[in-house]
Design an enzyme around this catalytic site. Structure first.
Site, PDB file in Angstrom:
ATOM      1  N   GLU A 252       0.831  -1.202   0.000  1.00 18.99           N
ATOM      2  CA  GLU A 252       0.000   0.000   0.000  1.00 18.99           C
ATOM      3  C   GLU A 252       0.867   1.253   0.000  1.00 18.99           C
ATOM      4  OE1 GLU A 252      -4.030  -1.346   2.407  1.00 18.99           O
ATOM      5  OE2 GLU A 252      -2.461  -0.301   3.517  1.00 18.99           O
ATOM      6  N   CYS A 253       0.615   2.176  -0.909  1.00 26.16           N
ATOM      7  CA  CYS A 253       1.205   3.506  -0.960  1.00 26.16           C
ATOM      8  C   CYS A 253       2.736   3.454  -0.879  1.00 26.16           C
ATOM      9  CB  CYS A 253       0.598   4.401   0.113  1.00 26.16           C
ATOM     10  SG  CYS A 253       0.798   6.164  -0.254  1.00 26.16           S
ATOM     11  N   GLY A 254       3.332   3.676   0.283  1.00 31.59           N
ATOM     12  CA  GLY A 254       4.776   3.605   0.392  1.00 31.59           C
ATOM     13  C   GLY A 254       5.304   2.247  -0.015  1.00 31.59           C
TER      14      GLY A 254
ATOM     15  N   SER B 286      -0.950  -0.879  -4.512  1.00 32.76           N
ATOM     16  CA  SER B 286      -1.894   0.196  -4.760  1.00 32.76           C
ATOM     17  C   SER B 286      -1.535   1.404  -3.910  1.00 32.76           C
ATOM     18  CB  SER B 286      -3.315  -0.267  -4.420  1.00 32.76           C
ATOM     19  OG  SER B 286      -4.214   0.820  -4.377  1.00 32.76           O
TER      20      SER B 286
END
Length: 490
Positions: free
Chosen positions: A338-340, A461
């Protein structure tokens, strides 16, 4: 059956008025008195809970009305506040701000009403005198179903200033008192970064600073009166045990081991999500993409959000672990990011100085840091294909807050070479060679886009998901990890 849980919502008139400082100060002072304090944060924020955790040497849990829903909020609160002497719930933004400009969905007010909790309103009183009464009366009268029970003034100039604020409010409404405040103290402010506060590690928040704010709360705030208000909250109905993720924990213990990236670069995780993985039978094993040369013996990887761009050089220098993660994916090991975590899985992170730092290389793109915010707000996801989370059509809710975007890869100079004079201009936006597994609908505006980057057993994502919105998601990830474990055993 019902349970008496002393509780108080610490809300603000707006973002930046000092809710976190007030919550941390009050919690630290009460802990110093010997009380057991349970802490919660309204909304999707990952950073404020790290300050809560440091204040009481415990875990802070998010309560988000839009992502979790009422039942999950109530069950999480009841489970995590059990046995505490008092529960403090820090609000998000202003008291009535949430997912909609015309309703209370996702707001602090919604959570306070669900929990039937009194509210202590934090006001930035710098440059303010009698106007404090007008401001407070507006908030107190806006929703008759909500009980604003006390006022805490932040950025107070002196004892005399605080007395003026008390007198002004008492003249208008003695039943809603100013119960003290916190003095202006720039030297002890919590440090900030582009996402808001910095993570509350020892460097950003030494124990001495926590003790300082606890002492200020003891000296300047009427803690006994606040405790009396919290203890006056009505009993809550007993939570549905089936809705509490920890209730099932251990039932399938040992189905799989999931490696959770956790260090300075990766530490944005909802505690509820981790509990749901454990409830589905996962053993969680932490590892550091910065320091560890080898992966632990695990059946899946969970790479959460954080600050990989801040630690890009150190992540790039650990080529051994990046090789391990690529090999893990090549063997069919499930990887959820996720993200990072997504940024870490790209070919490179390009920082604002224009330097490209090599990353794992499983997502064929670069994560490019930008000066301006690239996405903010709630989203709802629907999977468009089978993934390691489950079949197509799986829906869940989450949140985005990012300053980077994915762009086609460039062959860039190694990070050891001098950076260019300025960051390169964005290239023509050619389609990324990525299979998008998500349809993402923004909560505000309703725009739909394709996202979620799937390649074999990898799913990454920009969405920070909260799995209370669909408990099948963590169960699906654990099932994928367990299946990979069985394949390894053959």
């Amino acid at each position: 059956m019902s349970r008496a849980i002393p509780r108080l919502v610490v809300a603000g008139t707006a973002s930046g008025v000092g809710k976190t400082t007030a919550t941390v100060a009050i919690a630290r002072a009460l802990r110093t008195r010997g009380l057991k304090v349970a802490l919660f944060k309204c909304g999707p924020d990952y950073l404020d809970p790290t300050y809560h955790a440091r204040a009481v040497a415990g875990t802070s849990h998010n309560l988000d009305g839009w992502m979790m829903g009422r039942d999950a909020v109530l069950s999480t609160f009841a489970a995590e506040a059990a046995g505490a002497d008092v529960a403090l719930i820090e609000g998000v933004m202003g008291l009535f701000d949430g997912a909609s400009p015309t309703g209370e969905e996702g707001s602090t007010a919604e959570i306070a009403k669900w929990l039937e909790a009194p509210v202590a309103l934090v006001v930035d009183a710098s440059g303010m005198a009698r106007s404090v009464a007008a401001l407070v009366q507006g908030f107190a009268g806006f929703d008759p179903a909500l009980r604003v029970a006390a006022v805490v003034c932040n950025q107070v100039g002196s004892r005399g200033h605080l007395d003026i604020l008390r007198q002004a409010q008492a003249q208008v409404n003695r039943s809603l008192p100013v119960l003290g405040g916190l003095p202006r103290d720039e030297a002890q402010r919590f440090p900030e970064r582009h996402l808001g506060l910095r993570t509350a590690d020892e460097a950003a928040l030494p124990e001495e600073r926590l003790d300082h704010w606890g002492a200020q709360a003891e000296a300047w705030i009427g803690l006994d009166a606040l405790l009396e208000i919290a203890r006056g909250a009505p009993p809550l109905p007993a939570a549905d045990a089936a809705a509490t993720p920890s209730a099932a924990a251990g039932a399938q213990r040992g189905r799989a081991r999931i490696g959770v990236a956790f260090d300075e670069a990766f530490h944005f995780y909802y505690a509820d999500n981790l509990r749901r993985l454990e409830a589905a039978g996962a053993e969680l094993v932490r590892f550091s993409p910065i320091r560890d040369a080898r992966l632990p013996d695990v059946d899946a990887l969970y790479l959460g959000g954080g600050y990989p761009e801040v630690h890009a050089e150190r992540l790039a220098a650990n080529a051994a672990l990046r090789d391990e993660i690529r090999a893990f994916a090549a063997r069919g090991g499930p990887i959820y990011a996720e993200c990072g975590g997504l940024m870490y899985l790209t070919e490179a992170i390009r920082t604002l100085d224009g330097r490209a730092h090599p990353m794992v290389g499983l997502v064929p793109a670069e994560a490019v840091m930008c000066e301006k915010l690239q996405a903010l707000g709630y989203v709802e996801v629907e999977t468009q294909a089978r993934t390691i989370l489950g079949g197509a059509g799986l829906r869940f809710r989450g949140h985005q807050f990012r300053y980077s975007e994915l762009r086609p890869s460039q062959r860039a100079a190694p990070p050891t070479e001098p950076p260019p004079a300025q960051a390169p201009s964005p290239p023509e936006q050619a389609p990324l060679p990525i299979e998008h597994a998500y349809s993402v609908r923004r909560r505000r505006g309703g725009q739909v886009s394709r996202e979620g980057y799937r390649a074999g057993s990898v799913l990454a994502s920009y969405v920070h998901a909260h799995w209370a919105s669909n408990p099948l998601v963590p169960e699906g990830l654990v099932a994928s990890a367990a299946a990979h474990r069985q394949e390894r055993a053959r």
